[in-house]
Design an enzyme around this catalytic site. Structure first.
Site, PDB file in Angstrom:
ATOM      1  CB  CYS A  32       2.013   2.303   7.466  1.00  0.00           C
ATOM      2  SG  CYS A  32       1.407   0.822   6.632  1.00  0.00           S
ATOM      3  CG  HIS A  90       8.031   3.335   7.049  1.00  0.00           C
ATOM      4  ND1 HIS A  90       7.018   3.225   7.971  1.00  0.00           N
ATOM      5  CD2 HIS A  90       7.552   2.785   5.891  1.00  0.00           C
ATOM      6  CE1 HIS A  90       5.960   2.653   7.403  1.00  0.00           C
ATOM      7  NE2 HIS A  90       6.265   2.366   6.154  1.00  0.00           N
ATOM      8  CD  GLU A 136      12.851   5.102   6.087  1.00  0.00           C
ATOM      9  OE1 GLU A 136      12.707   5.725   7.161  1.00  0.00           O
ATOM     10  OE2 GLU A 136      12.436   3.929   5.931  1.00  0.00           O
ATOM     11  CE  LYS A 174       7.204  -0.312  10.197  1.00  0.00           C
ATOM     12  NZ  LYS A 174       7.803   1.002  10.501  1.00  0.00           N
ATOM     13  CG  HIS A 188       4.579  -2.561   8.793  1.00  0.00           C
ATOM     14  ND1 HIS A 188       4.191  -1.537   9.642  1.00  0.00           N
ATOM     15  CD2 HIS A 188       4.500  -2.051   7.531  1.00  0.00           C
ATOM     16  CE1 HIS A 188       3.882  -0.475   8.924  1.00  0.00           C
ATOM     17  NE2 HIS A 188       4.058  -0.755   7.652  1.00  0.00           N
ATOM     18  CG  PHE A 222      -0.642   1.144   1.332  1.00  0.00           C
ATOM     19  CD1 PHE A 222       0.720   0.936   1.256  1.00  0.00           C
ATOM     20  CD2 PHE A 222      -1.479   0.044   1.232  1.00  0.00           C
ATOM     21  CE1 PHE A 222       1.254  -0.327   1.083  1.00  0.00           C
ATOM     22  CE2 PHE A 222      -0.964  -1.240   1.065  1.00  0.00           C
ATOM     23  CZ  PHE A 222       0.404  -1.426   0.988  1.00  0.00           C
TER      24      PHE A 222
END
Length: 412
Positions: free
Chosen positions: A162, A302, A313, A334, A339, A398
């Site tokens: 991502c 994010h 975050e 998002k 996403h 990831f």
């Protein structure tokens, strides 16, 4: 060489529509692009919602004879790249072609083609398409765009889950900054909405299952969040040295002044609980930009709508500013786009640049009941007019891979 780098072109294919005008209008209006899955029959799946690019017609950019030779992630990436190129007004010539490159990556690549060709294999090896390998490879967006436009500079493709598009833009920025290129087409693309993609993320319990209310499913920082909403599309920018852009009188969206990277070294899917990796990534980007944290006024987070990620975050932002109540606006686009995995950082970099240029901060929608652990100014529900000088765009992937861009408003 430390040359200054600016954004002179943008291209978008998202669940909200095609092109910068449609996307910006939808984002600032707080519109969601999430709906029921129609690409395949998802009745048997725990997650039956996604952000599909329903308004996208690849034939506007790709010849009909070529469509079946390219995976859909390439359709999106090629289209967004060509949009960004046209928007920039750049032209490739014999003199400059070796100084212009492409860096468009993908987090997963040709997953639909891999799935479908594996099914063909059950009928025998002769049923496999001769185009299977080149239609699946991540670097082939960069290859096709370079061939189409005649760009002979650096040809690059990032695969960092991502964080892919943010790394792509950051790497391209450094190529220009250090003199390896004068301009780069950079970003990411993804098309992982298919049986295998949805099934895999659902098996990992990463996806929202708010199937009865798709537009409310992506809800970063809300106490009712239950996972991210998977989406397809592409976000691509044209980066250019400031001297080149000024010499040809180009429109400039924003200046990219900082790029940071880090690794959590913690877990294959979960972020490091203290937010240390995200903190080091943002700190590195600010050091590259040569500014302090308190100069940042907006963060395009994010913000995936996952129970762990949103809290971590938030903690990282607080540690960056050294305050439990930092004076910074934070929003997650998002909440509207879902996403886009490897493409997310590309579209979010564009939204961040447009926020700087237009003086409007995109909202976070669906934030009806904030999680007590998530207590920053998330610009809930409604876009906000604000003249911002410096902004951050974050992407975390990831494997604990992190990427941050710092941008500055360009006023000439």
């Amino acid at each position: 060489m430390d040359r200054r780098v600016v954004i002179t072109g943008v291209g978008l294919v998202t669940p909200l529509g095609v092109g910068k005008e449609t996307n910006w209008e939808s984002i600032t209006a707080g519109k969601s692009g999430i709906g029921p899955i129609t690409i395949f029959d998802a009745e048997a799946y725990s997650c039956r919602i996604a952000g599909e690019c329903r308004d996208f017609d690849p034939l506007k950019w790709i010849a009909k004879r070529d469509l079946r030779r390219l995976d859909p992630f390439m359709h999106y990436g090629i289209a967004a790249s060509l949009m960004a190129w046209e928007d920039s007004g750049l032209e490739a010539t014999e003199e400059n072609a070796t100084r212009i490159g492409v860096s468009v990556g993908s987090g997963i690549g040709g997953l639909r083609s891999i799935q479908n060709q594996a099914l063909n294999l059950d009928k025998g090896p002769r049923r496999i398409s001769p185009f299977f390998i080149p239609m699946s490879l991540v670097n082939l967006i960069s290859g096709h765009v370079a061939i189409r436009l005649g760009l002979k500079g650096p040809n690059h493709a990032v695969v960092t889950a991502c964080a892919t598009a943010t790394h792509s833009i950051g790497d391209a920025m450094r190529m220009i900054e250090r003199g390896d290129a004068d301009a780069m087409v950079a970003g990411g693309a993804e098309a992982a909405i298919c049986e295998l993609g949805i099934g895999g993320f659902a098996a990992a319990r990463a996806l929202s299952t708010r199937n009865d209310d798709p537009q409310a499913a992506s809800r970063p920082w809300d106490v009712g969040r239950d996972g991210f909403v998977q989406s397809d599309g592409s976000g691509v920018v044209v980066l250019e040295s400031l001297e080149s852009a000024k010499a040809r009188g180009a429109r400039i969206y924003a200046e990219v002044i900082g790029y940071g990277m880090s690794g959590d070294a913690h877990h294959i899917t979960a972020p490091e609980p203290s937010g240390d990796g995200a903190l080091r990534c943002m700190t590195s980007a600010l050091q590259h930009a040569k500014i302090n944290a308190d100069q940042i006024q907006y963060i395009n987070a994010h913000g995936t709508s996952t129970p762990q990620g949103d809290v971590i975050e938030t903690q990282a932002v607080k540690r960056l500013f050294g305050s439990d109540k930092p004076d910074v606006m934070v929003s997650s686009t998002k909440s509207m786009t879902g996403h886009l995995l490897g493409a997310a950082g590309g579209i979010e970099a564009i939204f961040t640049a447009m926020a700087l240029k237009n003086g409007v901060i995109p909202p976070t929608i669906n934030l009806d009941e904030p999680d007590p652990q998530c207590d920053l100014d998330y610009v809930p529900h409604t876009a906000r007019e604000a003249q911002v000088e410096y902004a951050i765009s974050n992407s975390f992937g990831f494997g604990g891979t992190n990427a941050t861009l710092v941008m500055r408003r360009f006023d000439g």
